[in-house]
Scaffold this active site. Structure first.
Site, short mmCIF file in Angstrom:
data_model
loop_
_atom_site.label_atom_id
_atom_site.label_comp_id
_atom_site.label_asym_id
_atom_site.label_seq_id
_atom_site.Cartn_x
_atom_site.Cartn_y
_atom_site.Cartn_z
N ARG A 189 0.83 -1.21 0.00
CA ARG A 189 0.00 0.00 0.00
C ARG A 189 0.86 1.26 0.00
O ARG A 189 1.75 1.41 0.83
CB ARG A 189 -0.94 0.01 1.21
CG ARG A 189 -1.84 -1.23 1.21
CD ARG A 189 -2.80 -1.25 2.39
NE ARG A 189 -3.53 -2.51 2.42
CZ ARG A 189 -4.80 -2.62 2.75
NH1 ARG A 189 -5.49 -1.55 3.08
NH2 ARG A 189 -5.39 -3.80 2.75
N ASN A 229 -14.24 9.00 2.09
CA ASN A 229 -15.35 8.61 2.96
C ASN A 229 -16.05 9.83 3.58
O ASN A 229 -17.00 9.67 4.35
CB ASN A 229 -14.85 7.69 4.08
CG ASN A 229 -14.67 6.26 3.61
OD1 ASN A 229 -15.11 5.89 2.53
ND2 ASN A 229 -13.99 5.45 4.41
N HIS A 287 -17.31 -6.05 9.53
CA HIS A 287 -16.03 -5.33 9.50
C HIS A 287 -15.05 -5.90 10.51
O HIS A 287 -15.43 -6.46 11.54
CB HIS A 287 -16.29 -3.84 9.81
CG HIS A 287 -15.11 -2.96 9.57
ND1 HIS A 287 -14.26 -2.58 10.58
CD2 HIS A 287 -14.64 -2.37 8.43
CE1 HIS A 287 -13.32 -1.79 10.08
NE2 HIS A 287 -13.52 -1.65 8.78
N GLU A 330 -24.07 -5.15 9.87
CA GLU A 330 -23.93 -3.79 9.38
C GLU A 330 -25.19 -3.41 8.59
O GLU A 330 -25.93 -4.28 8.15
CB GLU A 330 -22.71 -3.66 8.47
CG GLU A 330 -21.39 -3.99 9.16
CD GLU A 330 -20.19 -3.83 8.24
OE1 GLU A 330 -20.17 -2.86 7.45
OE2 GLU A 330 -19.28 -4.68 8.31
N SER A 334 -19.66 -1.72 2.91
CA SER A 334 -18.98 -0.71 2.11
C SER A 334 -18.21 -1.26 0.92
O SER A 334 -17.88 -0.50 0.01
CB SER A 334 -18.02 0.08 2.99
OG SER A 334 -16.99 -0.75 3.50
N ASP A 342 -24.05 -1.87 13.01
CA ASP A 342 -23.01 -0.94 12.61
C ASP A 342 -23.55 -0.10 11.44
O ASP A 342 -23.76 -0.62 10.34
CB ASP A 342 -21.77 -1.74 12.19
CG ASP A 342 -20.64 -0.90 11.65
OD1 ASP A 342 -20.92 0.08 10.93
OD2 ASP A 342 -19.47 -1.22 11.92
N HIS A 353 -21.40 3.39 7.51
CA HIS A 353 -21.49 3.84 6.12
C HIS A 353 -22.88 4.35 5.76
O HIS A 353 -23.19 4.52 4.58
CB HIS A 353 -21.06 2.72 5.17
CG HIS A 353 -19.60 2.42 5.25
ND1 HIS A 353 -18.64 3.16 4.60
CD2 HIS A 353 -18.92 1.46 5.95
CE1 HIS A 353 -17.44 2.68 4.86
NE2 HIS A 353 -17.58 1.65 5.68
N THR A 410 -20.14 6.24 13.20
CA THR A 410 -18.90 7.00 13.13
C THR A 410 -19.21 8.47 12.88
O THR A 410 -20.24 8.81 12.31
CB THR A 410 -17.98 6.47 12.02
OG1 THR A 410 -16.74 7.19 12.05
CG2 THR A 410 -18.60 6.63 10.65
N LYS A 413 -17.21 9.85 8.61
CA LYS A 413 -17.62 9.68 7.22
C LYS A 413 -18.67 10.72 6.86
O LYS A 413 -18.33 11.84 6.51
CB LYS A 413 -18.08 8.24 7.00
CG LYS A 413 -16.93 7.23 7.17
CD LYS A 413 -17.36 5.81 6.93
CE LYS A 413 -16.18 4.86 6.91
NZ LYS A 413 -15.43 4.78 8.17
N THR A 459 -8.65 -6.53 2.76
CA THR A 459 -9.91 -5.81 2.86
C THR A 459 -11.01 -6.55 2.11
O THR A 459 -12.17 -6.58 2.55
CB THR A 459 -9.76 -4.38 2.31
OG1 THR A 459 -8.66 -3.75 2.98
CG2 THR A 459 -11.00 -3.57 2.54
#
Length: 403
Positions: A21, A53, A141, A184, A188, A213, A216, A244, A247, A362
């Site tokens: 990465r 995001n 996640h 979730e 995502s 969750d 997103h 969160t 985002k 991921t």
């Protein structure tokens, strides 16, 4: 052991697999986003960011910036410690009250990130509730998975969004045992959405709590924007809402919202909360201003959904293999780690378009993709350039087009 050799060899393995990465050196431009400055090759380039995001661009909204500047001048930079040791600021109290009301819950609790919120809440429930059985969606996640592992309670994985499989698994354990279904709302990587009402039906049938969750979805779904649970009319049926502030809200931090007793339980027993310094007051003030603004401006959500739907339709029309997402996320399948990174590199270097490659771990190997997240501020000209650039990169790399 030669430690440095070990580290170097493992990094070399990532490079060979095409999974190493590299972070793009970007400078977001308040007032101009999704345009940004990209520092590369000894020069500065103007690029269009298509993978942020900060879904609604609230991170640059004047209301948010002014609230943060005002709080910074009033309270200084840091919170002063953990929430227990002089770190609770009045902005934290106001934000938790706002989050609780937004999610129609009795209370809310702030964390330093959505990751820490999941990790702490799920590990605390798992470790403290005797015999707890957690039923986890297969695509949950990493933060949820780590929380469950650390809690060391029994974990049962049901097939992704498969309510029948969840029902089967719930029915396979002792009915007297405490149970929690963790899932979730918006996933995502594929852009699909959980059947929340059906999941609640099955959980209630078996006497299980539910933990959703919404990271997103926060700010982007429902009439006031609290998430899919609001949109689908199940806020009062979900035991714990986790979200969160990093985002849709545009700053940083995480939270849970639930009953007074459950929130107080996590506050009192959760190490990730007890031993972490509190969010800076300016961050809490910015999040508070962002939420209050988004509650009253549903037109932002409508524009966001229109932009996402338009882009997915336009990519599909020219044969770019965009997955059938039903959310604001537009995943484009590549299926090879090296080619995925090459496509990302070419888009940035030749067309000044930034879309980060998404590789293993991921997503599973063989499903590498470019994940595009249109915002309300991506206009038609930007979209024209993106579509034309994708067509050129796909042709130049010989990538597979949609049937």
């Amino acid at each position: 052991m030669d430690y440095e050799k070990f580290f170097a060899e493992r990094i070399a393995d990532l490079r060979r697999e095409g999974r190493y990465r590299i972070f793009a050196d970007l400078e977001r431009q308040a007032g101009s986003f999704p345009m940004a400055k990209n520092y590369r090759d000894g020069a500065v380039h103007d690029v269009t960011v298509w993978c942020s995001n900060d879904y609604l661009c609230m991170g640059q909204h004047p209301v948010v910036i002014e609230a943060m500047c005002d709080a910074l001048r009033r309270c200084g930079a840091g919170a002063g410690g953990t929430r227990n040791i002089s770190g609770t600021n009045h902005y934290h109290v106001l934000l938790e009250e706002e989050l609780a009301g937004w999610n129609r819950k009795e209370a809310a609790l702030l964390f330093t990130s959505g990751y820490v919120a999941n990790q702490t809440a799920l590990s605390t429930l798992g470790a403290q509730i005797p015999g707890l059985q957690i039923f986890s969606d297969a695509l949950n996640h990493n933060s949820m998975i780590e929380g469950m592992r650390q809690g060391r309670s029994a974990r049962h994985v049901f097939k992704h969004n498969d309510v029948a499989d969840l029902d089967r698994l719930l029915g396979s354990v002792d009915a007297a045992l405490p149970k929690l279904v963790a899932f979730e709302s918006v996933y995502s990587m594929d852009g699909d959405i959980a059947p929340m009402s059906d999941i609640c039906d099955v959980a209630e049938k078996h006497g299980a709590m539910t933990y959703c969750d919404e990271v997103h979805a926060v700010g982007m779904y429902g009439l006031t924007g609290s998430g899919v649970a609001e949109r689908d009319g199940v806020l009062d049926r979900v035991t714990v809402i986790q979200g969160t502030l990093a985002k849709g809200i545009g700053v940083v931090g995480g939270y849970i919202a639930a009953s007074h007793s459950l929130v107080d339980f996590v506050r009192s027993f959760g190490p990730g909360f007890i031993f972490s310094s509190a969010l800076p007051p300016a961050v809490a003030a910015g999040a508070l201003a962002s939420i209050r603004y988004l509650k009253d401006h549903n037109e932002i959500r409508e524009r966001h959904q229109e932009r996402a739907a338009t882009l997915k339709r336009r990519l599909a029309a020219v044969g770019i293999p965009v997955l059938p997402s039903v959310s604001h996320i537009a995943p484009v399948m590549v299926g090879d780690a090296t080619l995925c990174k090459q496509a990302s590199d070419d888009l940035l270097r030749h067309y000044n378009i930034y879309v980060q490659p998404i590789n293993y771990p991921t997503v599973p190997k063989g499903t590498e993709r470019l994940r595009i997240t249109p915002t309300p501020l991506h206009d038609d000209a930007m979209m024209d350039h993106l579509v034309d650039s994708f067509v050129a990169v796909w042709r130049n790399l010989g990538l597979k087009k949609a049937a």
